[in-house]
Write an enzyme that holds these catalytic residues in place. Sequence first.
Site, PDB file in Angstrom:
ATOM      1  N   ASP A  44     -20.323  21.607  57.863  1.00  0.00           N
ATOM      2  CA  ASP A  44     -19.372  20.502  57.559  1.00  0.00           C
ATOM      3  C   ASP A  44     -18.064  20.792  57.554  1.00  0.00           C
ATOM      4  OD1 ASP A  44     -19.909  17.364  56.452  1.00  0.00           O
ATOM      5  OD2 ASP A  44     -18.336  18.457  55.493  1.00  0.00           O
ATOM      6  N   TYR A  49      -9.170  19.303  57.030  1.00  0.00           N
ATOM      7  CA  TYR A  49      -9.731  20.753  56.325  1.00  0.00           C
ATOM      8  C   TYR A  49      -8.660  21.876  56.911  1.00  0.00           C
ATOM      9  CZ  TYR A  49     -13.811  18.544  54.291  1.00  0.00           C
ATOM     10  OH  TYR A  49     -14.861  17.719  53.436  1.00  0.00           O
ATOM     11  N   LYS A  74     -14.778  15.210  60.850  1.00  0.00           N
ATOM     12  CA  LYS A  74     -14.437  13.622  60.330  1.00  0.00           C
ATOM     13  C   LYS A  74     -13.156  13.212  60.561  1.00  0.00           C
ATOM     14  CE  LYS A  74     -16.940  15.282  56.171  1.00  0.00           C
ATOM     15  NZ  LYS A  74     -16.595  16.576  55.887  1.00  0.00           N
ATOM     16  N   HIS A 107     -13.825   9.406  57.210  1.00  0.00           N
ATOM     17  CA  HIS A 107     -13.966  10.254  56.108  1.00  0.00           C
ATOM     18  C   HIS A 107     -13.991   9.471  54.781  1.00  0.00           C
ATOM     19  CE1 HIS A 107     -12.588  14.466  54.900  1.00  0.00           C
ATOM     20  NE2 HIS A 107     -13.291  13.938  53.958  1.00  0.00           N
TER      21      HIS A 107
END
Length: 273
Positions: A44, A49, A74, A107
């Site tokens: 994930d 990120y 996402k 998200h």
Amino acid sequence: MEKITLNNGVNIPSVGVGVFRVEDAQVAYETVKLALSVGYRHIDTAMIYGNEEAVGKAMKDSGIAREEIFLTTKLWNDDQRSGKVAEAIEASLKRLGTDYVDLYLVHWPVKETYKNVWKKMEEVYKSGKAKAIGVSNYQPHHLDDLLQIAEVIPAVDQIECYPYLSQEAVIAYCKGKGIYPEAWGPLGAGKTDILVNPIITGIATTHGKSAAQVILRWNLQRGVIVIPKSIHEARLVENLSVTDFTLTAKQMEEISKLDKNLRLGSHPDNFNF
Ligand code: NAD
């Protein structure tokens, strides 16, 4: 590895590894390689990120066939606001070095755009660039609005969920609509005392398991996918070894009773990013 079938027939491993706050490319690369080598087949990540490239490289270098790995990324809020969904998935795929993701999630429910964005997510799904599409941090009222216009029912709602925030109402709502709930921050994101809570540690002792394993097991047994994060081999292994014991109904209830609506992340109706 236990798998769950989502509402469109796609299978997802019930335990994945999350890579939030693993910004350093080398650490992200090594974490994903390590996770794959100890048996994870579900990763994930998210555009925000900042580690999609490292994740993709680790997947490639692992030698494991792409189709054996379930990969989630996402759509970030800025791309939702700008309406550039097609561009965003394309950029993610490029960084990940793959031509599809298994799951693409909105998200956060950005107030002004969360309804309209779903049509664009459906286009992504129809293009085959995502095998399944879903949402994250959506409350029932967001989903009510989305479902009014949806042709494709979201496969997943990824929400913050651990024993102090059991999310029973959202989970029940999702299940009623065929949307599979997925827990982020399933271990309390290192921000609470949940791993030393005496109810949890007491139950852990009776099973010869760790507190983390008991918490993950609790979510799995109530039909919630978990994506705990760790960069350490021993913890990665531990977090994956959660299918060889069963909590009793009483233990499940004792854990659920720990709920105190304690949110560690932002509230989906009130965030500033
Ligand atoms: P988490 O609950 O998975 O907690 C991770 C922390 O728990 C680690 O940093 C470590 O300190 C500790 N830990 C991990 N395994 C342990 C073990 N076996 N024993 C003791 N301690 C252990 O928190 P998280 O990283 O915030 O959430 C997991 C994943 O969920 C993220 O990596 C990310 O992929 C996803 N996520 C999604 C959203 C979203 O908005 N959709 C938000 C946050 C996180």
